[in-house]
Design an enzyme around this catalytic site. Sequence first.
Site, short mmCIF file in Angstrom:
data_model
loop_
_atom_site.label_atom_id
_atom_site.label_comp_id
_atom_site.label_asym_id
_atom_site.label_seq_id
_atom_site.Cartn_x
_atom_site.Cartn_y
_atom_site.Cartn_z
N GLY A 495 0.82 -1.21 0.00
CA GLY A 495 0.00 0.00 0.00
C GLY A 495 0.85 1.25 0.00
N PRO A 617 6.52 12.45 -4.27
CG PRO A 617 6.41 14.60 -5.14
CD PRO A 617 6.98 13.25 -5.40
CB THR A 619 3.59 7.22 -2.83
OG1 THR A 619 4.89 7.52 -3.31
CG2 THR A 619 2.69 6.84 -4.00
N GLY A 687 14.69 5.40 3.62
CA GLY A 687 13.32 4.92 3.71
C GLY A 687 12.45 5.82 4.55
CD GLU A 690 9.59 0.70 9.92
OE1 GLU A 690 9.53 -0.03 10.90
OE2 GLU A 690 10.31 0.49 8.95
#
Lengths: 724, 346
Positions: A495, A617, A619, A687, A690
């Site tokens: 997702g 930008p 997503t 990444g 998180e």
Amino acid sequence: MTTGARSRAVGTPVARVEGHAKVTGTARYAYEQPAGAGPPLYAHPVLSTVPHGRVRALETMAARTLDGVVTVLTPDNAGQLDDLRGAQDGELAVLQSNEVAFRGQFIAVVVAESPEAAQQAAGLVEADYDELPHHTELRGDSGDLYTPERVNPAFAPDTVEGDVDGALDSAEHMVDVTYLTPMEHNNPMEPHAAVALWEAEGGPADRPIPAGSDAERPSSDGVATVRLTLYASTQGAHTVRSTLAPLFGLRKEEMRVVSPHVGGGFGSKGMPHAHDVLAVLCARAVPGRAVKLALTRQQTFSLAGHRTPTLQRLRLAADSTGRMAAVAHEVTEHTSTVKEFAEQTACGTRMMYAAPNRRTAHRLAALNVPVPSWMRAPGEAPGIFALETAMDELASACELDPIELRLRNDPPLDPESGKPWSGRRLVECLRQGARRFGWQEGPPGSRRRREGDQLVGMGVAASTYPCYTSPGSRALVRHDGTEHYTVRIGAADIGTGTWTTLTQIAADALDRPVEAVTVEIGDTDLPHATVAGGSSGMASWGPTIVATARRFRTEHGQQPAAGAVMTGELPDNPDAEQFALHSFGAQFAEVRVDVDTGEVRVTRMLGVFSAGRIINPRTARSQFIGGMTMGLSMALHEHGVLDHRTGHVVNHDLASYHIAAHADIADVEAEWLEETDPHANTMGSRGIGEIGIVGAPAAVVNAVYDATGIRGRSLPLTPDKLVR
Amino acid sequence: MIPFDYQRAAAPADAVAAVAGRPGAAFLGGGTNLVDHMKLGVAGPDLVVDVSELPLNHVLETDTGALRIGATVRNSDLAAHPLVRRRYPALCRALLSGASGQLRNAATTAGNLLQRTRCPYFQDTSTPCNKREPGTGCSAIGGHTREQAILGASAHCIAVHPSDMAVAMLALDASVGVLGPYGERTLPLDALHRLPGDAPEQDTVLRHGELITDVELPARRFAARSTYRKVRDRASYAFALVSVAAALDLDDGVVRDARVALGGVAHAPWRATRAEEVLRGAVASEGTFRQAADAELTAARPYGGNAYKVPMVRNTLVAVLRGLTAERPDRPYPGWHGPGLEEESG
């Protein structure tokens, strides 16, 4: 390492390439996959209703004789599993014994012609138990706490630097507080589901249930006698295969895992769980017929991992000017008795601030609880909550603005490794956020104002997450002809936008428009890719594609023949040894607290992040604000209530396990510094899966303090904790 | 799920006959609660009689000026009805604070009254529960009590009634029309729901086969100055931790008549008669409101984890009464930000 790929698609808000399929319902999720020749069968599990003991007897006759029931599997007939890696992965030793280690564990499963029949029959299975004493309550003073050998994924459990006690004793300002965070559950929207099809060549009975070890199996004759197909909802198809194939005595060529679309994971689909094994056990019992299994929402609370509750003692010491002399962060948390998972809760504290004296420690209690596992930002989410709330308390003690306190303690080098940062721009995030949010300088409590029956306040917290790269990904680039390329990599899109972002990266690496590139992911028939976990997906798969595209051009040039192919793998990054690679962010929240009821509403949130180059930008924004929203839920809502008499999570559905509803989310904004991290990888990006959740709970809780003067040290901050 | 028969009733009497004739039969309204129970194994009717299409979808003004609400009127339709919005603001707010938009579109008026507790132990067939299986014990006592009752509970059950709508209707002197195998009867709403006593399996006084056909709200002077306040863990799709419905008839600063009902505190929507007694005839003041709240809460008996409900009810009741007596009774309290009527007041 330098930036290589010429940026054209990367950095632009390309719409999701699979978006149309998803909104029109044609994107297939695991449970919807057709498999096998005939109609599928349906599995419904039976769960233990005691938290510790042994199943003395299972009465299955009523279930077996119900119309539509094909079989009922129990430890007596489920068949053995090979290679359980010693006692390491007791979570996956499904139906291998009568032992019950926690309530809600699989003790049997019904396979039937319809889901209704399977469910009804499962309700007819009766278990008698020999119960044993159980312990589910995490206590800081418990005598059987132990120090794990390492904390997730491979960090030392304890660290000491300098004279912490001496610094604490002689400090001008000291904060000594304990924070509690509860058991939390990932709850992706798509349930944990699998469709398994076990086919044996030469007839369904050709390959009886294997009992022996892998060594007894023919492995070099090249004849695959079994074909196991598992449609899984997973963050890593290859991880599922490499974990499960040995359990079933299969060579990896005999097993295929397919997972093109995944409706959220948040870590709970990062590694296979017991239901994946159960689905395959069922399929092995009915070769040639596909078996579908979807956990109910209630079942996921004991079977799909969760975040451990934590008790965290924080001690911070500072001199009269707010310069930190010491930080000590001691964590107590739980794990299960069948598999150890030690959340790395205090690890973020090792690198966050410049205190010369630092101590961190993790202690575990192995309890009769479900197996904890990854949940978005394991370690950082609860640990930075505690640290950043303690920082706010220190700012109060020092009568300093909490941003100023962080500025004064920003370390020039990574305190843990002594290495230079690849890019620590926390100060810029804080300053930019303060400007954009309308932050008024002053110590905590100074922004308080009353409007009618509501108290309004603002809070700030810092955010961080390491930049992980997982070795082992491979990719394939193929020129299909007419200047169109196919890029294959067994990556996962949970997702987050992987379908789209990898297309952008591949397009730039091949110097083609995105329309000229088709990316294929989510299948073990594609080249090996690492798991979408630890925010490492994009940082691992992207450079793999870039490297493979370069090799392709080197080999085949700018005018390749139709059908030209090249494979490649993730290159080494020598900079990873030279630099401390972390992302940072600043989180701001404004809350209104009702003076009569204690209800908290978050009226504004802003996150400013430094995460290297942003691939997409559109997503990325979703990832950031999704994480921040989850952080809001962690601050105000999420609480798995364990009943210590029974050992089960009482509020095991989404009506009673609260996450923020739309009405709770008013104005959440994320922005980021325009930058490239030249040391992270060839794309210059770290990444972002998180970091959005990290720090957000502390910002909310600090805002509640600013508004009310009440320190929220036990999450979630529900109205019962604030009403006076 | 256990196989069951299904029929759709054409007339109320047919529905009553069908259910009365089978001990294991159940009425199905919007299905937002019964279907969940069938999936969870909490209920296992062998016959489901669908009453959602009965011709009871009316909201009518009677010749006495009362409002008669058909049993199958959906919660969202009722909340949007102009007469409800104008005359019974407490009911409108209560309806809009319940569940979610999708659920309100499905849920019916009678079904809302008859919904069952969301006590987690009641909803989990693997834990003992006197309400689900009489005689097995109450798991909530000594367990997770945060949402449980502080008033009128018993040693057999400490569950709370989950409805918002019923609390507002109780404060509006509603009555309930019932059709049974032996004819019609009318009950005041405060006689419909039971306290648990030693028979918590019985939520209401209705007998098997009795069907609620409508709810009537009488014309009362206090109805227009009424409101509903729900205190909840999140802004939508959460049951009340506590709630207050109140209606006041004020005359020059003196309370001529008052109705107060509480939600989230008892096995039934709770009529706060002790508070009403204090209010009636008293000068509307902060002191009166506190006294009213304290009078009602003297009977409160918390069970550990729900002790917070005592101050929460007190504060909320005082705030609601303060708001109702303020200059702008359509704004129940300053800074009010819940669902409401501001944008269309008539």
